[in-house]
Design a protein around this motif. Structure first.
Motif, PDB file in Angstrom:
ATOM      1  N   ALA A 176      39.543  54.625  38.072  1.00  0.00           N
ATOM      2  CA  ALA A 176      40.534  54.078  39.001  1.00  0.00           C
ATOM      3  C   ALA A 176      39.893  53.406  40.212  1.00  0.00           C
ATOM      4  CB  ALA A 176      41.480  55.193  39.450  1.00  0.00           C
ATOM      5  N   ALA A 177      38.835  53.998  40.766  1.00  0.00           N
ATOM      6  CA  ALA A 177      38.198  53.433  41.962  1.00  0.00           C
ATOM      7  C   ALA A 177      37.522  52.101  41.650  1.00  0.00           C
ATOM      8  CB  ALA A 177      37.180  54.426  42.530  1.00  0.00           C
ATOM      9  N   ALA A 178      36.784  52.071  40.538  1.00  0.00           N
ATOM     10  CA  ALA A 178      36.119  50.831  40.141  1.00  0.00           C
ATOM     11  C   ALA A 178      37.150  49.757  39.813  1.00  0.00           C
ATOM     12  CB  ALA A 178      35.211  51.088  38.940  1.00  0.00           C
ATOM     13  N   MET A 179      38.216  50.148  39.125  1.00  0.00           N
ATOM     14  CA  MET A 179      39.282  49.204  38.788  1.00  0.00           C
ATOM     15  C   MET A 179      39.888  48.597  40.047  1.00  0.00           C
ATOM     16  SD  MET A 179      41.204  47.920  36.301  1.00  0.00           S
ATOM     17  CE  MET A 179      41.215  49.052  34.898  1.00  0.00           C
ATOM     18  N   GLU A 180      40.132  49.422  41.033  1.00  0.00           N
ATOM     19  CA  GLU A 180      40.711  48.941  42.286  1.00  0.00           C
ATOM     20  C   GLU A 180      39.799  47.908  42.940  1.00  0.00           C
ATOM     21  OE1 GLU A 180      43.609  48.819  45.320  1.00  0.00           O
ATOM     22  OE2 GLU A 180      43.674  49.949  43.445  1.00  0.00           O
ATOM     23  N   ALA A 181      38.493  48.169  42.944  1.00  0.00           N
ATOM     24  CA  ALA A 181      37.546  47.231  43.556  1.00  0.00           C
ATOM     25  C   ALA A 181      37.507  45.900  42.806  1.00  0.00           C
ATOM     26  CB  ALA A 181      36.153  47.863  43.595  1.00  0.00           C
ATOM     27  N   TRP A 182      37.523  45.955  41.482  1.00  0.00           N
ATOM     28  CA  TRP A 182      37.492  44.719  40.696  1.00  0.00           C
ATOM     29  C   TRP A 182      38.749  43.890  40.936  1.00  0.00           C
ATOM     30  CZ3 TRP A 182      36.162  47.982  35.783  1.00  0.00           C
ATOM     31  CH2 TRP A 182      34.800  48.343  35.825  1.00  0.00           C
ATOM     32  N   ILE A 183      39.888  44.551  40.942  1.00  0.00           N
ATOM     33  CA  ILE A 183      41.150  43.841  41.085  1.00  0.00           C
ATOM     34  C   ILE A 183      41.278  43.177  42.460  1.00  0.00           C
ATOM     35  CG2 ILE A 183      43.649  44.208  41.255  1.00  0.00           C
ATOM     36  CD1 ILE A 183      43.400  46.223  39.010  1.00  0.00           C
ATOM     37  N   GLN A 184      40.651  43.762  43.473  1.00  0.00           N
ATOM     38  CA  GLN A 184      40.733  43.204  44.816  1.00  0.00           C
ATOM     39  C   GLN A 184      39.753  42.049  45.040  1.00  0.00           C
ATOM     40  OE1 GLN A 184      42.967  43.790  46.906  1.00  0.00           O
ATOM     41  NE2 GLN A 184      43.856  45.772  46.372  1.00  0.00           N
ATOM     42  N   SER A 185      38.919  41.735  44.074  1.00  0.00           N
ATOM     43  CA  SER A 185      37.935  40.660  44.227  1.00  0.00           C
ATOM     44  C   SER A 185      38.622  39.322  44.480  1.00  0.00           C
ATOM     45  CB  SER A 185      37.059  40.566  42.985  1.00  0.00           C
ATOM     46  OG  SER A 185      36.272  39.389  43.028  1.00  0.00           O
ATOM     47  N   PRO A 186      38.143  38.522  45.437  1.00  0.00           N
ATOM     48  CA  PRO A 186      38.712  37.186  45.699  1.00  0.00           C
ATOM     49  C   PRO A 186      38.614  36.261  44.483  1.00  0.00           C
ATOM     50  CG  PRO A 186      37.334  37.903  47.531  1.00  0.00           C
ATOM     51  CD  PRO A 186      37.116  38.883  46.434  1.00  0.00           C
ATOM     52  N   ALA A 187      37.668  36.547  43.570  1.00  0.00           N
ATOM     53  CA  ALA A 187      37.511  35.712  42.378  1.00  0.00           C
ATOM     54  C   ALA A 187      38.756  35.761  41.483  1.00  0.00           C
ATOM     55  CB  ALA A 187      36.281  36.152  41.578  1.00  0.00           C
ATOM     56  N   LEU A 188      39.601  36.776  41.692  1.00  0.00           N
ATOM     57  CA  LEU A 188      40.797  36.934  40.870  1.00  0.00           C
ATOM     58  C   LEU A 188      42.064  36.440  41.557  1.00  0.00           C
ATOM     59  CD1 LEU A 188      40.189  40.545  39.477  1.00  0.00           C
ATOM     60  CD2 LEU A 188      39.468  38.377  38.498  1.00  0.00           C
ATOM     61  N   ASP A 189      41.920  35.755  42.671  1.00  0.00           N
ATOM     62  CA  ASP A 189      43.087  35.375  43.463  1.00  0.00           C
ATOM     63  C   ASP A 189      44.091  34.515  42.702  1.00  0.00           C
ATOM     64  OD1 ASP A 189      42.221  36.810  45.596  1.00  0.00           O
ATOM     65  OD2 ASP A 189      41.475  35.106  46.751  1.00  0.00           O
ATOM     66  N   LYS A 190      43.626  33.734  41.717  1.00  0.00           N
ATOM     67  CA  LYS A 190      44.528  32.865  40.953  1.00  0.00           C
ATOM     68  C   LYS A 190      44.509  33.225  39.469  1.00  0.00           C
ATOM     69  CE  LYS A 190      44.283  28.997  44.194  1.00  0.00           C
ATOM     70  NZ  LYS A 190      44.006  27.533  44.362  1.00  0.00           N
ATOM     71  N   LEU A 191      44.389  34.514  39.188  1.00  0.00           N
ATOM     72  CA  LEU A 191      44.327  34.999  37.818  1.00  0.00           C
ATOM     73  C   LEU A 191      45.570  34.577  37.027  1.00  0.00           C
ATOM     74  CD1 LEU A 191      42.450  36.875  36.064  1.00  0.00           C
ATOM     75  CD2 LEU A 191      44.087  38.694  36.558  1.00  0.00           C
ATOM     76  N   GLN A 192      45.352  34.068  35.804  1.00  0.00           N
ATOM     77  CA  GLN A 192      46.461  33.617  34.968  1.00  0.00           C
ATOM     78  C   GLN A 192      46.741  34.542  33.786  1.00  0.00           C
ATOM     79  OE1 GLN A 192      46.049  29.531  33.781  1.00  0.00           O
ATOM     80  NE2 GLN A 192      45.497  28.844  35.830  1.00  0.00           N
ATOM     81  N   GLU A 193      45.709  35.252  33.300  1.00  0.00           N
ATOM     82  CA  GLU A 193      45.892  36.148  32.156  1.00  0.00           C
ATOM     83  C   GLU A 193      45.273  37.511  32.466  1.00  0.00           C
ATOM     84  OE1 GLU A 193      44.951  34.630  28.277  1.00  0.00           O
ATOM     85  OE2 GLU A 193      45.162  32.556  28.931  1.00  0.00           O
ATOM     86  N   LEU A 194      46.046  38.561  32.266  1.00  0.00           N
ATOM     87  CA  LEU A 194      45.589  39.931  32.501  1.00  0.00           C
ATOM     88  C   LEU A 194      45.893  40.763  31.264  1.00  0.00           C
ATOM     89  CD1 LEU A 194      44.481  42.102  34.442  1.00  0.00           C
ATOM     90  CD2 LEU A 194      46.828  42.463  35.238  1.00  0.00           C
TER      91      LEU A 194
END
Length: 397
Positions: free
Chosen positions: A108-126
């Motif tokens: 959960a902690a690692a997932m939270e850090a990845w999801i908050q990355s600015p590189a994902l700001d315009k994510l289209q597919e999850l």
């Protein structure tokens, strides 16, 4: 982004033909940066990184290209570390992210850090993918609220192996979401209907698989084109779906009832099976229970494909009531006459007002029964056209 081809000397490939050496220009590298970046974005993360070795021009393209970041494409022993490095160092954005669903609880902690990355700001597919389906919802945890920060940009999403609570679901809105799958998710009926009918105004494809605590689903969507369901749902009602083209119940559990009230563009319906005792598909006045079809007078107006699941070695009989010889009915029966090798007999029940020897003779010709018989003794099929008066069969031909 620059649409003009980069200037400078292009790499050339030398080949030998009939003893002569010929130089061929690298046409791919002549393409504009924006097109080359699009090519890289379609590759797996491993193959995208390898493009740096093609030529010096490709190196800066890789650093800024939109990435397809799939956890399954990273080395198994170091995938978490590599994901940290890629998200921290890559100058471009990530348009697709695929992670194991179990990480929602196990990491959960690692997932939270990845999801908050600015590189994902315009994510289209999850995609939170599953390696195996759980049998119960006891251990399913709520996902971090941050996974919904992409709601304004997502076009494709698969949410798996978690519990979605009513309150956060009620506040969600996915204005651009086109394809959505819920797999092994604990969700209430109200929340599920809200997701389908309200918070996804552009939704076209929906998949529900092995979801928990859902007794019935009611669909009212002007945009849905395809629905697939493989879950322990007792009732599925298509109340109003003007764009729906495909409705596939990939697994109809015992006594499941599917009702289609309004779907004027529906072309593919199924599947029906002799295994699913007690399950029903109702389309207007048409009722299909198991492999028994009461009437096709409503359904054949739009449905072109009726999906059927059956044992290939099953000896079987098809009974079609209210047969009037319409072209759609003729086409439907002819398909079985010419293609169902295990089929032993077809019985067509005709209203006495339409029944005559001329009608029977004409229908046997239209159904190409003699063509089936000409294929040899192993293709024997009995086709009976019977007269019905007050629900009593009084004649056979």
């Amino acid at each position: 982004m620059n649409m003009e081809p980069a200037t400078g000397k292009r790499p050339r490939t030398t080949v030998r033909s009939r003893g002569r050496r010929t130089s061929i220009a690298d046409r791919i590298s002549d393409l504009p940066d924006v097109i080359l970046g699009e090519i890289i974005s379609l590759l797996s993360i491993k193959d995208a990184a390898r493009t740096q070795a093609l030529a010096s021009r490709w190196r800066h393209l890789w650093r800024t290209a939109s990435l397809n970041l799939d956890f399954r494409g990273l080395p198994a022993n170091h995938n978490g570390v590599l994901l940290d490095i890629i998200l921290a160092a890559h100058e471009g954005l990530v348009h697709r992210l695929c992670l194991p669903a179990r990480y929602l609880s196990d990491q959960a902690a690692a997932m939270e850090a990845w999801i908050q990355s600015p590189a994902l700001d315009k994510l289209q597919e999850l995609d939170f993918y599953l390696l195996g389906l759980p049998n119960t919802c006891v251990d399913l945890q709520s996902p971090p609220a941050s996974i919904f920060r992409f709601s304004s940009t997502l076009r494709v999403a698969t949410i798996s192996m978690c519990s979605l609570l009513d309150y956060p679901v009620e506040t969600l809105r996915f204005p651009q979401l086109r394809k959505f799958a819920l797999v092994a998710v604990n969700i209430s009926e109200d929340s599920l209907c809200h997701v389908i009918n309200t918070c996804c105004p552009a939704l076209e494809c929906l998949l529900l698989r092995t979801n928990f605590n859902v007794h019935g689903v009611r669909i009212n969507s002007p945009t849905l084109k395809s629905v697939g369901i493989h879950a322990s749902v007792a009732e599925l009602t298509i109340e109003n779906a003007p764009s729906l083209e495909r409705l596939l119940c990939l697994k109809m559990h015992m006594k499941m009832r599917v009702s289609v009230v309004s779907a004027p563009r529906l072309e593919t319906l199924g599947y029906i099976s002799h295994h699913e005792w007690g399950s029903k598909i109702m389309y207007g006045s048409t009722v299909i229970e198991g492999l028994c079809v009461d009437s096709l007078t409503t359904m054949v107006r739009t449905v072109k494909i009726l999906a059927i699941h059956m044992n290939s070695n099953l000896d079987m009989t098809i009974v079609l009531g209210y047969y009037k010889g319409f072209q759609a009915q003729v086409d439907f029966v002819t398909f079985f006459v010419l293609n169902a090798r295990s089929l032993e007999s077809i019985q067509l029940v005709v209203d006495s007002r339409n029944y005559s020897r001329e009608f029977v003779s004409g229908q046997r010709e239209k159904l190409q029964i003699e063509k089936r018989a000409s294929r040899g003794p192993n293709n024997k099929l009995v086709v009976q056209i019977v007269q019905c008066l007050l629900n009593v069969y009084i004649g056979k031909h």
